[in-house]
Design a protein around this motif. Structure first.
Motif, PDB file in Angstrom:
ATOM      1  N   PHE A 183      54.463  29.442  58.109  1.00 25.97           N
ATOM      2  CA  PHE A 183      53.497  30.299  57.414  1.00 25.97           C
ATOM      3  C   PHE A 183      54.085  30.806  56.105  1.00 25.97           C
ATOM      4  O   PHE A 183      55.299  30.829  55.901  1.00 25.97           O
ATOM      5  CB  PHE A 183      53.052  31.471  58.303  1.00 25.97           C
ATOM      6  CG  PHE A 183      54.092  32.549  58.495  1.00 25.97           C
ATOM      7  CD1 PHE A 183      54.150  33.652  57.653  1.00 25.97           C
ATOM      8  CD2 PHE A 183      55.014  32.479  59.539  1.00 25.97           C
ATOM      9  CE1 PHE A 183      55.102  34.656  57.833  1.00 25.97           C
ATOM     10  CE2 PHE A 183      55.969  33.468  59.740  1.00 25.97           C
ATOM     11  CZ  PHE A 183      56.012  34.555  58.881  1.00 25.97           C
ATOM     12  N   TYR A 206      58.611  31.765  58.884  1.00 32.86           N
ATOM     13  CA  TYR A 206      58.360  31.972  57.458  1.00 32.86           C
ATOM     14  C   TYR A 206      58.965  30.840  56.639  1.00 32.86           C
ATOM     15  O   TYR A 206      60.103  30.414  56.837  1.00 32.86           O
ATOM     16  CB  TYR A 206      58.948  33.310  57.016  1.00 32.86           C
ATOM     17  CG  TYR A 206      58.716  33.632  55.559  1.00 32.86           C
ATOM     18  CD1 TYR A 206      57.462  33.468  54.973  1.00 32.86           C
ATOM     19  CD2 TYR A 206      59.749  34.113  54.757  1.00 32.86           C
ATOM     20  CE1 TYR A 206      57.249  33.767  53.645  1.00 32.86           C
ATOM     21  CE2 TYR A 206      59.545  34.425  53.429  1.00 32.86           C
ATOM     22  CZ  TYR A 206      58.290  34.242  52.871  1.00 32.86           C
ATOM     23  OH  TYR A 206      58.082  34.529  51.550  1.00 32.86           O
ATOM     24  N   TRP A 259      47.653  35.191  67.953  1.00 36.29           N
ATOM     25  CA  TRP A 259      47.961  35.109  66.524  1.00 36.29           C
ATOM     26  C   TRP A 259      46.703  35.316  65.686  1.00 36.29           C
ATOM     27  O   TRP A 259      46.745  35.946  64.623  1.00 36.29           O
ATOM     28  CB  TRP A 259      48.603  33.765  66.190  1.00 36.29           C
ATOM     29  CG  TRP A 259      50.027  33.640  66.641  1.00 36.29           C
ATOM     30  CD1 TRP A 259      50.554  32.724  67.502  1.00 36.29           C
ATOM     31  CD2 TRP A 259      51.122  34.490  66.255  1.00 36.29           C
ATOM     32  NE1 TRP A 259      51.896  32.939  67.684  1.00 36.29           N
ATOM     33  CE2 TRP A 259      52.269  34.010  66.926  1.00 36.29           C
ATOM     34  CE3 TRP A 259      51.245  35.593  65.408  1.00 36.29           C
ATOM     35  CZ2 TRP A 259      53.518  34.615  66.779  1.00 36.29           C
ATOM     36  CZ3 TRP A 259      52.491  36.188  65.264  1.00 36.29           C
ATOM     37  CH2 TRP A 259      53.610  35.706  65.939  1.00 36.29           C
ATOM     38  N   THR A 274      55.962  37.868  61.191  1.00 37.58           N
ATOM     39  CA  THR A 274      54.688  37.709  60.486  1.00 37.58           C
ATOM     40  C   THR A 274      54.189  39.034  59.924  1.00 37.58           C
ATOM     41  O   THR A 274      53.599  39.065  58.844  1.00 37.58           O
ATOM     42  CB  THR A 274      53.618  37.134  61.434  1.00 37.58           C
ATOM     43  OG1 THR A 274      53.558  37.940  62.625  1.00 37.58           O
ATOM     44  CG2 THR A 274      53.944  35.702  61.834  1.00 37.58           C
ATOM     45  N   LEU A 281      52.419  38.611  56.309  1.00 35.71           N
ATOM     46  CA  LEU A 281      50.981  38.327  56.260  1.00 35.71           C
ATOM     47  C   LEU A 281      50.194  39.248  55.328  1.00 35.71           C
ATOM     48  O   LEU A 281      49.330  38.766  54.571  1.00 35.71           O
ATOM     49  CB  LEU A 281      50.378  38.378  57.666  1.00 35.71           C
ATOM     50  CG  LEU A 281      50.826  37.295  58.655  1.00 35.71           C
ATOM     51  CD1 LEU A 281      50.026  37.403  59.955  1.00 35.71           C
ATOM     52  CD2 LEU A 281      50.651  35.908  58.054  1.00 35.71           C
TER      53      LEU A 281
END
Length: 340
Positions: free
Chosen positions: A154, A187, A221, A296, A300
Motif C-alpha cells: 500500500f 508500506y 481492512w 496502515t 492511509l
C-alpha cells in the motif's frame, strides 16, 4: 558512481526503489516499456542521474542492453492480470530467469528479485505459480540473489485501498471476494528500503517475506479504510463458487472481445483471493533487516483524504462541529468553518 538497473523502475514499487537509490548516490537506469511516459523519474536525482530507458524483458538483446555496465539489478516486474503477450509465464517466470541469466553473464554483483507471499508451484493461481517458477529460475542462474516476497503493498499510488475507496465514494455498496481472507499490508517504502539493503550489500542473500505489523481479514481492512474516508458502505461478500463463475464469465468476455474489454475480475484473481496473504513461520522478515514496518493507520490518512465527503476540509469541518457541540462550544455558530 555505481549503476543499478531497475526493471519496472517506473512502476508503483520501482519508483520508490529508484528514489532511494538516487539518494544513496547511485546512477539509476529505470528499464520499462514506455520511457516517454515516465519523465517524472528524472526528478529523483541530479541531471542525468536517473534515466528511464526502453526494455522488453521478453527479448534477450533488449535485456542485455540495459544491463550493460550495471553493478546491481532489481526486478520489480509483475502483473495481476494477463493481456496478450504480457502474460504470467512470459514476464514472471521466463522474464525473471532471463534477467538473472544475463545479469550473471554481465558480471553484475547483486540481484534483487521481487516475488510475492504465497508464491508456490502448487498454488491454485497461475500468478502465484509463475512467481514461484520465477524465483526458481533466478536462484538457478544467480544463486546469491535476494528475493523479497511482500504482502499487499500500500501507498499513495496503490491499487488496493485507492480502488476500494473510489468504489465507496461512488456507491453505498462495496462488493468483494474473499472477505475472510487474511492480508498483511506492507508500506511501499518499507519494501523499497529492504530492496535498497539488498542492492548495497547490507542484506544477506535469501528469501525474505515482508508484511506490515498488522494482520486482518479483507473485510476488516475495508472497514478501516471506510473509517479513514469517513463513509459508510454495505460490505457484501461474494461466495467463492459464485465468484469463480463470475471470473470465468469475465474471462470469456475478454476473449470474445479480443482483449478490448478488460474484466474487473479474472478467474485467476479469484483463485488468489481465496488464499491468506501473510508472512509464514520460520522465514526471514523485516526483523532480520532491522526494519520496523509502518502501520496502515500512520499512512492511509495521508492519501485517502481525497475520498472523504469534504475532501481536504474534513478535519476542519470536524473541528468546527466539535466546537459547536462541545461544553464550551459556540452555539448557533458559523457554517462549519466555512466549508461544506
Amino acid at each position: 558512481m555505481k549503476l543499478v538497473t531497475i526493471f519496472g523502475g517506473t512502476g508503483f514499487l520501482g519508483r520508490y526503489v529508484a528514489r532511494r537509490m538516487a539518494k544513496e548516490g547511485w546512477r539509476v537506469r529505470c528499464a520499462c516499456r514506455r520511457p516517454n511516459d515516465s519523465p517524472f523519474v528524472r526528478t529523483y536525482g541530479v541531471v542525468g542521474q536517473v534515466e528511464p530507458v526502453f526494455c522488453n524483458i521478453r527479448d534477450d538483446e533488449s535485456v542485455r542492453g540495459v544491463l550493460r555496465g550495471a553493478d546491481a539489478v532489481v526486478n520489480c516486474v509483475g502483473i495481476l492480470a494477463e493481456n496478450g503477450k504480457q502474460n504470467f509465464r512470459a514476464l514472471q517466470h521466463e522474464g525473471a530467469g532471463r534477467i538473472a541469466k544475463l545479469a550473471a553473464e554481465a558480471g553484475v554483483e547483486r540481484l534483487v528479485q521481487v516475488s510475492a507471499i504465497g508464491a508456490s508451484e502448487k498454488a491454485p493461481s497461475a500468478y502465484a505459480r509463475t512467481k514461484a517458477l520465477g524465483e526458481k529460475a533466478v536462484m538457478e542462474n544467480f544463486p546469491g540473489a535476494m528475493i523479497v516476497r511482500p504482502s499487499i503493498i500500500f501507498g499513495h499510488e496503490d491499487e488496493f485501498f485507492n480502488r476500494f475507496a473510489g468504489m465507496a465514494r461512488m456507491a453505498p455498496i462495496l462488493p468483494m471476494v474473499g472477505a475472510g481472507t487474511k492480508f498483511q499490508p506492507v508500506y511501499v517504502d518499507d519494501v523499497a528500503e529492504a530492496i535498497q539493503m539488498g542492492v548495497t550489500g547490507k542484506a544477506d542473500p535469501g528469501v525474505y517475506e515482508l508484511g506490515g505489523p498488522d494482520v486482518s481479514t479483507f473485510r476488516e481492512w475495508m472497514q478501516e479504510m471506510l473509517a479513514v474516508i469517513k463513509r459508510r458502505a454495505l460490505i457484501i461478500n461474494t461466495p467463492m463458487p459464485i465468484a469463480k463463475l463470475m471470473g470465468k464469465g469475465f474471462d470469456g468476455v475478454k476473449w470474445l472481445s479480443g482483449g478490448l474489454i478488460q474484466p474487473p475480475l479474472t478467474f485467476d484473481q479469484v483463485q488468489n483471493l481465496g488464499q491468506d496473504n501473510v508472512v509464514g513461520d520460520g522465514v526471514k522478515t523485516f526483523a532480520d533487516l532491522g526494519i520496523q514496518p509502518l502501520a496502515t493507520e500512520a499512512i492511509l490518512p495521508d492519501y485517502l483524504w481525497r475520498f472523504r465527503p469534504s475532501g481536504q476540509y474534513a478535519s476542519a469541518n470536524e473541528s468546527a462541529d466539535n466546537l459547536r457541540s462541545g461544553p464550551g462550544g459556540v452555539k448557533g455558530g458559523s457554517n462549519r468553518a466555512g466549508f461544506s
